[in-house]
Design a protein around this motif. Structure first.
Motif, short mmCIF file in Angstrom:
data_model
loop_
_atom_site.label_atom_id
_atom_site.label_comp_id
_atom_site.label_asym_id
_atom_site.label_seq_id
_atom_site.Cartn_x
_atom_site.Cartn_y
_atom_site.Cartn_z
N PHE A 89 0.89 -1.33 -0.01
CA PHE A 89 -0.03 -0.10 0.01
C PHE A 89 1.02 1.36 -0.10
N ASP A 90 -0.11 2.31 -0.51
CA ASP A 90 0.82 3.61 -0.19
C ASP A 90 0.49 4.37 1.13
N ALA A 91 -0.44 3.99 1.72
CA ALA A 91 -0.87 4.51 3.13
C ALA A 91 -2.11 3.64 3.29
N VAL A 92 -2.40 4.01 4.67
CA VAL A 92 -3.51 3.34 5.41
C VAL A 92 -4.37 4.52 6.03
N MET A 93 -5.72 4.11 6.20
CA MET A 93 -6.77 5.11 6.68
C MET A 93 -6.13 5.35 8.27
N ASN A 94 -6.15 6.60 8.82
CA ASN A 94 -5.04 6.64 9.97
C ASN A 94 -6.21 6.74 11.36
N GLN A 110 -7.03 18.41 12.08
CA GLN A 110 -7.05 17.57 10.84
C GLN A 110 -6.27 18.07 9.85
N LEU A 111 -6.64 19.40 9.34
CA LEU A 111 -6.25 20.00 8.18
C LEU A 111 -4.77 20.37 8.21
N SER A 112 -4.02 20.47 9.45
CA SER A 112 -2.73 20.94 9.69
C SER A 112 -1.88 19.77 9.96
N PHE A 113 -2.45 18.57 10.24
CA PHE A 113 -1.61 17.40 10.59
C PHE A 113 -1.00 16.77 9.49
N THR A 114 0.09 15.89 9.66
CA THR A 114 0.87 15.34 8.61
C THR A 114 0.06 14.38 7.93
N GLY A 115 -0.21 14.44 6.60
CA GLY A 115 -0.90 13.64 5.77
C GLY A 115 -1.88 14.16 5.05
N ASN A 118 8.13 9.27 5.33
CA ASN A 118 7.64 9.19 3.84
C ASN A 118 6.34 8.37 3.94
N VAL A 119 6.33 7.63 4.67
CA VAL A 119 4.99 6.96 5.06
C VAL A 119 3.74 7.83 5.66
N ASN A 120 4.38 8.71 6.53
CA ASN A 120 3.01 9.34 7.31
C ASN A 120 2.79 10.69 6.25
N GLU A 121 3.55 10.99 5.25
CA GLU A 121 3.07 12.41 4.44
C GLU A 121 2.02 11.95 3.59
N THR A 122 1.62 10.66 3.36
CA THR A 122 0.39 10.23 2.47
C THR A 122 -0.46 9.45 3.22
#
Length: 582
Positions: A371-376, A446-451, A411-415
């Motif tokens: 995966f590129d990412a997961v739902m956080n 939420q809108l300022s957090f990493t991801g 680099n995982v956290n970024e997306t």
């Protein structure tokens, strides 16, 4: 120093290639137990007559959780390989830690003593789509967003928003309704849409697929969907579809064949059937999603099933140019299937976004081969406990999110996919007891957090709803029923995220201050030479904070703040926030 708490392993989130030249090394120690850490490092082949040649470089304290401190260093070894260890200091005490344990001084004659990063191979760098970092998603439950073509309405369709949502009722939402309201999303600042399933299914939620190659007729046809995707792309909006590959629906033709023909069915190995004949009552005698008899689990290890589902994954990208897949119940599908899924998808569209629905520690899926990412969800739960439910204080929240961020490479956290609510959860305003100021603080966080953040349709206009199915109400299009002030607030946050590089995913997140007494939180986002301070005060009393800096601009009000001896003294009102660019 407590040796038992000191931990490192030369892989995953503790040692990884950030890009083709940069290696990140992370060390864990007991909280407040170590004053300073230096990385001992050198090229494994760099020797002279005195022994192995190495140097010391300072690490920085990246984050702390309830029990541990996490130290990080970003290093560019000239030959892309490293042998390394750690020197830990506390007062007069010094301790050297490496792969073979602890010593007082680093050995010069035994290279095997040290941890090894053999070589930074570019193909091993975790690469997720760059565009995702700048995307603000909007989740649409198609049946409940807008009814634009009444000729498609299923039998018994109710008038829009005329009743409470139930498990079985329909209101006729469709693709034309979404097309009719695309300008609403553009105005809000949305540039990504995540659709819950659109394929032919029996239910209103469509997670019980009948045909993975066909669109559910209540939504429209393939031409309308193609038109929708093209219009979204013209407006700069990416499209992500929901893939339910863990299980099918009860009316999926291969499962119907098994019900009819039992162990003579050509499809009997497509599922996990324990015995024949197949029974659904009093409980299924086959593996299913959460014991649900109407969602039989697919056997993704079966070559025919695998070939069929991979064909599905390719078809919707090749024919309709979708931009990503969200993978339902991803943790219950075998890893090998997801590896082949990624290869199939990326071969067609290298920058497609592959997002897994996993609620727990997801490192096994995030090593670049799946995966590129997961739902956080760990972020979701921590944020809601802190700001919506008041069950965690600021210090506990800081500990939780720090642990989450240090569980993965940067680099995982970024997306990673950050949400406050979805079709599976109570709506955020309901969780906040209808306190809209709390909702504002949550949107800010939420809108300022990493991801990459995702807004569940209608949350931006203060829609309410309990757990499923109440969270799936019809979108309110009458502006008299919308909270336009909240919508304007969210729109402004999205604009700041897009115009201030440090505000979004390019900014590096760091907790500065958190209090269990006043319950306030201070964190920074930094990018290049820019630093933005965020102060969140959910308490009923004003607070004062002091930060370093000569001057600052309040990004929310536009006002300038002057310093006193390079210190900025700031007041945050009760249940309010500050955003300061220093």
């Amino acid at each position: 120093m407590m040796k038992e708490a000191i931990y490192h392993r030369p892989k995953n989130n503790f040692a990884y290639a950030y890009d083709k030249r940069t290696i990140h090394i992370r060390l864990r120690t007991k909280k407040h137990d170590v004053e300073k850490v230096k990385l001992i490092h050198g090229d494994p082949y760099d020797w002279d007559k005195e022994g192995w040649q190495f140097q010391y470089t300072d690490m920085f304290l990246q984050a702390s959780d309830e029990l541990f401190d996490y130290w990080l260093i970003k290093i560019n070894p000239p030959y892309r390989r490293l042998r390394y260890g750690f020197a830990l200091y506390n007062g007069d005490e010094k301790l050297v830690y490496a792969e073979r344990g602890f010593s007082d001084e680093p050995p010069l004659d035994d290279i095997q003593y040290y941890f090894c990063f053999p070589f930074l191979n570019e193909v091993d760098v975790f690469n997720s789509p760059e565009w995702v970092k700048d995307t603000v998603w909007y989740q649409i439950f198609p049946e409940r967003f807008a009814n634009g073509d009444h000729s498609l309405d299923p039998a018994g369709t109710l008038e829009w928003d005329s009743a409470q949502p139930q498990q079985e009722n329909f209101f006729g939402g469709d693709f034309q309704g979404i097309i009719d309201h695309l300008d609403y999303l553009v105005d809000l600042g949305i540039n990504g849409i995540y659709f819950t399933p659109i394929f032919k299914a029996h239910s209103n939620h469509k997670y019980d697929t009948i045909d993975y190659m066909e669109i559910d007729p209540q939504f429209g046809d393939k031409e309308t969907f193609k038109k929708l995707v093209n219009m979204c792309h013209e407006k700069g909006i990416r499209i992500m579809l929901d893939a339910v590959f863990n299980h099918s629906g009860y009316y999926f033709p291969p499962f119907q064949d098994v019900l009819k023909n039992g162990d003579k069915s050509l499809y009997k190995d497509w599922f996990h059937i324990r015995e024949f004949p197949v029974k659904t009552e009093p409980e299924p005698n086959f593996e299913s999603f959460a014991f649900t008899p109407h969602m039989p689990k697919l056997n993704t290890e079966n070559p025919e099933v695998k070939a069929y589902l991979l064909k599905v994954a390719a078809y919707w990208i090749e024919e309709f140019d979708i931009d990503g897949w969200r993978l339902d119940v991803a943790n219950e599908v075998d890893h090998q299937f997801w590896r082949e899924f990624r290869q199939e998808v990326k071969a067609i569209k290298p920058d497609a976004y592959i997002l897994g629905e996993i609620w727990h520690d997801s490192m096994p899926w995030l090593q670049g081969d799946q995966f590129d990412a997961v739902m956080n969800y760990p972020f979701t739960l921590a944020a809601l406990d802190y700001l919506a439910k008041d069950t965690k204080n600021a210090n506990e929240f800081a500990n939780q999110v720090s642990a989450v961020l240090c569980s993965y490479p940067e680099n995982v956290n970024e997306t990673t996919f950050n949400l406050l609510g979805s079709h599976d959860t109570e709506r955020v305003l309901t969780l906040c007891n209808n306190d809209k100021q709390k909702v504002k603080l949550l949107f800010l966080l939420q809108l300022s957090f990493t991801g990459t953040p995702c807004i569940y349709y209608g949350d931006e206009i203060a829609m309410t709803g309990g757990e499923d199915p109440e969270c799936r109400k019809c979108m309110k299009w009458d502006e008299n029923q919308q909270d336009l002030h909240l919508k304007s607030f969210v729109k402004k946050l999205i604009r700041l995220r897009k115009t201030e590089p440090a505000f979004g995913s390019k900014g590096e997140f760091s907790i500065v201050e958190s209090s269990s007494e006043t319950n306030h939180l201070v964190y920074t986002k930094s990018f290049n030479n820019e630093v933005i301070y965020f102060v969140i005060n959910p308490s009923s009393k004003p607070i004062s904070v002091t930060i370093n800096g000569k001057k600052a601009t309040n990004l929310w009000t536009g006002k300038q703040v002057s310093a006193d001896d390079n210190l900025l003294h700031l007041d945050a009102e009760a249940n309010d926030f500050l955003i300061l660019k220093v």
